[in-house]
Every structure is written in C-alpha cells, then in structure tokens.
Design a protein around this motif. Sequence first.
Motif, PDB file in Angstrom:
ATOM      1  N   ILE A 222      67.321  76.189  68.385  1.00 19.90           N
ATOM      2  CA  ILE A 222      66.345  75.172  67.932  1.00 19.90           C
ATOM      3  C   ILE A 222      66.134  75.261  66.426  1.00 19.90           C
ATOM      4  O   ILE A 222      66.370  74.274  65.708  1.00 19.90           O
ATOM      5  N   PRO A 223      65.723  76.418  65.859  1.00 18.45           N
ATOM      6  CA  PRO A 223      65.576  76.476  64.398  1.00 18.45           C
ATOM      7  C   PRO A 223      66.897  76.265  63.657  1.00 18.45           C
ATOM      8  O   PRO A 223      66.924  75.624  62.604  1.00 18.45           O
ATOM      9  N   THR A 224      68.009  76.777  64.238  1.00 14.25           N
ATOM     10  CA  THR A 224      69.311  76.638  63.560  1.00 14.25           C
ATOM     11  C   THR A 224      69.681  75.167  63.417  1.00 14.25           C
ATOM     12  O   THR A 224      70.037  74.705  62.332  1.00 14.25           O
ATOM     13  N   MET A 225      69.614  74.421  64.524  1.00 15.09           N
ATOM     14  CA  MET A 225      70.065  73.021  64.502  1.00 15.09           C
ATOM     15  C   MET A 225      69.099  72.117  63.729  1.00 15.09           C
ATOM     16  O   MET A 225      69.532  71.242  62.982  1.00 15.09           O
ATOM     17  N   VAL A 226      67.794  72.348  63.901  1.00 16.82           N
ATOM     18  CA  VAL A 226      66.813  71.506  63.193  1.00 16.82           C
ATOM     19  C   VAL A 226      67.013  71.641  61.680  1.00 16.82           C
ATOM     20  O   VAL A 226      67.082  70.646  60.946  1.00 16.82           O
ATOM     21  N   THR A 227      67.151  72.879  61.205  1.00 15.13           N
ATOM     22  CA  THR A 227      67.339  73.115  59.765  1.00 15.13           C
ATOM     23  C   THR A 227      68.670  72.554  59.282  1.00 15.13           C
ATOM     24  O   THR A 227      68.746  71.946  58.205  1.00 15.13           O
ATOM     25  N   THR A 228      69.722  72.734  60.090  1.00 10.44           N
ATOM     26  CA  THR A 228      71.055  72.242  59.699  1.00 10.44           C
ATOM     27  C   THR A 228      71.033  70.720  59.561  1.00 10.44           C
ATOM     28  O   THR A 228      71.594  70.177  58.604  1.00 10.44           O
ATOM     29  N   LEU A 229      70.370  70.044  60.475  1.00  7.54           N
ATOM     30  CA  LEU A 229      70.302  68.578  60.403  1.00  7.54           C
ATOM     31  C   LEU A 229      69.502  68.129  59.172  1.00  7.54           C
ATOM     32  O   LEU A 229      69.853  67.157  58.511  1.00  7.54           O
ATOM     33  N   LEU A 230      68.436  68.879  58.840  1.00  6.01           N
ATOM     34  CA  LEU A 230      67.630  68.531  57.659  1.00  6.01           C
ATOM     35  C   LEU A 230      68.396  68.761  56.352  1.00  6.01           C
ATOM     36  O   LEU A 230      68.254  67.998  55.389  1.00  6.01           O
ATOM     37  N   LEU A 231      69.218  69.832  56.334  1.00  5.81           N
ATOM     38  CA  LEU A 231      69.929  70.183  55.085  1.00  5.81           C
ATOM     39  C   LEU A 231      71.348  69.602  55.012  1.00  5.81           C
ATOM     40  O   LEU A 231      72.032  69.780  53.996  1.00  5.81           O
TER      41      LEU A 231
END
Length: 459
Positions: free
Chosen positions: A430-439
């Motif tokens: 969850i944190p990995t994908m959310v951050t990756t999509l934002l960045l």
Amino acid sequence: MEKLNQLIADFASMAWGLPLLILLVGGGLYLLVLSRFLPFRFFGHAIQVLRGKYDNSDDPGEISHFQALTTALSSTIGMGNIAGVAVAIAIGGPGAVFWMWVSAIIGMSTKFFTSALAIMYRGKDSNGELQGGPMYFITEGLGKSWKPLAAFFSVCGLVGALPVFNVNQLTQAINDILLVPNGVTVGFTTNLTIGISLVIITSIVILGGLNRISKTASKLVPSMVLLYFVLVVIILLVNIQEVPKYFTLIFTDAFAAKNYTGDAFLGGMVGGLILLGIRRGAFSNEAGIGTAPMAHGAAKTTEPVREGLVAMLGPFIDTIVICTLTALAILVTGVWQTTDANGVSLTASAFGSAMPGFGKYLLLICIAVFSISSLFSYSYYGSKCMAFLFGVKNKGYYNYIYIISIILGATTSLSMMINLIDGFFAFMAIPTMVTTLLLAPKVVKEIKAYKNRWHQNEL
C-alpha cells in the motif's frame, strides 16, 4: 484459538484480496502506459547495464547492478515459482499460466518505477550512510510529513520479512522428497535438525551484512537458475510430442477456463481464472510490494533509470522464465491430471515421472538453494526496516528474532503465523504503490533526461 485462527486467515485473504490486486495491477498498467511501454523498448539496454557495461566503482552505493538484481531475485525465486505455479495449475489448469505472464509484464513496469525511485530518493540512516528503499523514497520524495506512511511500511516489513512460510515449505519438501521415501520417520526431532541446519547456514551469511549476502546470492542464484533450466529442458525433450499441445492450451484455456475448478469471480469462471493467475504472479515476483527496491537502492550508481532497468528484468526472469519452466514440466508430464498432489509435491511428481530415481532429488537441490538464498535477502530487508524505525545500532536485534522464526517455521505448522506474515507482506504494497504513483511523473522526467545523456555519450 479456532476463532482467532479463522480471524487471521480472513485477514490474510482480505489483504491479498481485490483492492490490493486493483492497486498492483491497475497501478502497474498505469505505469506501463505512462512510461510508453519502456520495459519492451529498453530491454536490450537493460541487459547491457546488467552485464556491467556502465559500472563505475566510484559511484555511491554498496553493491554492483548484477549483485543488486541477484539479491532481489534470491528473495523472489523460491517457493512461489515451484509450489505457487503448481497450486495455480492444480486449481486453474494451463490457462492460469497466461495470466501469470500478464502479471509479470505489468510487474516489470512497477519494478522499474519503484527501483528507479529507490536511487532517485536515497536517504541517510542514523549513521549518516546512504540507504534506498520505499521508507526512504517516501520521506525524501514526498517530504517529512509523510513519515508515518514510511513507518507503516517498515512495521509491515518487520513482520512480512519473517521466513516462517518459506522454512515451513522447505522442511515439508525435504520430508516428502528425501526423508519419508527413504524410510526415515519424520517428526519434531528431524524438523528441529533441519531448522538448526538452516539457522547455521543463514547466520554465517547474514551476520556478514549486505556485501556477504550479495556476493553469495550472485554466485548461487545464476547457477541454480541454469540447473533448473537444464532439468526442465530434459523433461520437455522426454515429452517433446506434448509441448506444442500444451503451449497452445496455455493461450486458449486462458479465455475458455475449461480446467478452472475455483470460485467464479465477476460473474464468471474466466474472471476467477484471471484473479488466480494474476494473484499467483504477483505473489511470485513481488512487484509493487517494496522488497526489491531495498536491494536495488544499495546499488553503486548515480543513474536511477539504469537501476530501474536492471530491476525490471526481475519479473521477467522470475515469472516469464522460471514459472513457465515449472508450468511446462507439470503440464507435459500429465501429472496435473493424474495426481491429487498439490504445491511442491505436484512439481516433484513431474520431475520424478520424467527422470525416475533422481529427478526429485535434483529438484530438491534447486528448492533448497532457492529457499535458503531467500532467507539471506529477507533478513536484510527486515533489518533495514528495523534500522529505519529504531536506528542502525539496534538493527542487529532483528537477526535474533529472524533466527527464532526459522526454528518455529521448521518445527510447527503455524498456519496462524503464516497467515499473519502473509497479510503484513501484502500491506507493504500500500505505501509502496501509493508513493510510486504519486512520484511517477518525476521518474518520467528522469527517463527523458537519461535518454538525452545516454545518446550524447553514445555519440
């Protein structure tokens, strides 16, 4: 206890349920389109980088591109490829393999983005050393106010990296393939002996830190992949007349779902088969979970795109090469239709039928090395999460917890503990994908800048 057991089993299946798959698959598809199908366009260049064409020993980092990839692969090549594929075929038939391939292609773009970010946004640990991984690209890329999300990732990593499932499966494989057929009575004592042996091997490697882990992985992983490849080629040659039929069936059955015996999904059997294949693929190559960026974040490079390209080869080797080899071995020998065996036992039946007498033992060597090498990399991931949460001076404590969990995994079939770890492992995404999509837009900018630099240097 039964209620608690059921509660934790429900937690694990919820964690690996539809929302996570939408995040992993939908997110991965978005990244694939955003990068204009970069994994396909840059595949050749990725291999050049992996072979060391652009290596520079003066670059910041601890390990080479090749060592970073083999360390990451040593955690993903394991039971998922040998037992997971067997489970997928036992439930879904040949068509499940096609959907595992789809998950790998999507996973390649996810691995590219997450590992490029691990280099773009390296942070410093409490000792002032450069470190990479989701917890660092969350705080460095999104800002200090996002630290709770980085802490959430690290807490899930502490639990998710524990090797209980892996050790449990390896012990079962040693019992089923080696000990029981040779008349050895298996029980607590034999399991404890296996557990202690694993602890000794693992301790020697993990207490030497990342350098020793990466050096060991870079020797073990390629040689075992090669041995496994040769063994499956022998099985395919023995059953050569069956190969075209089953290779075609992988494609036709993917949309017909004639051999699928699981639950329907989105109103149909094909939906259930897609869910099964993609879930097994995601479980096998771990794209988007956030483990691989911790290994790739330690690579000696100043070019995020290069490390991303090397990382994207992971799902290709893991799922498209190794899972396909396992699948074809199970399909062409016909064991998937003639035996009730599941998991490792099904793969062992395939090897035993094509190479009577010694096939199962050669498979056991591959299983043992794949499983033991994954014990090395997971200890590194867990201690890295520990260092982020409690400082570098305390990260050594994680190894003691880790070693106790190896003994537990070998001597008990704690389905409750396995489900708990499985659930936390899924939550890391969850944190990995959310951050990756934002960045992700920043990575796209970096791709353009890298292409310009690369073309100028090539000219």
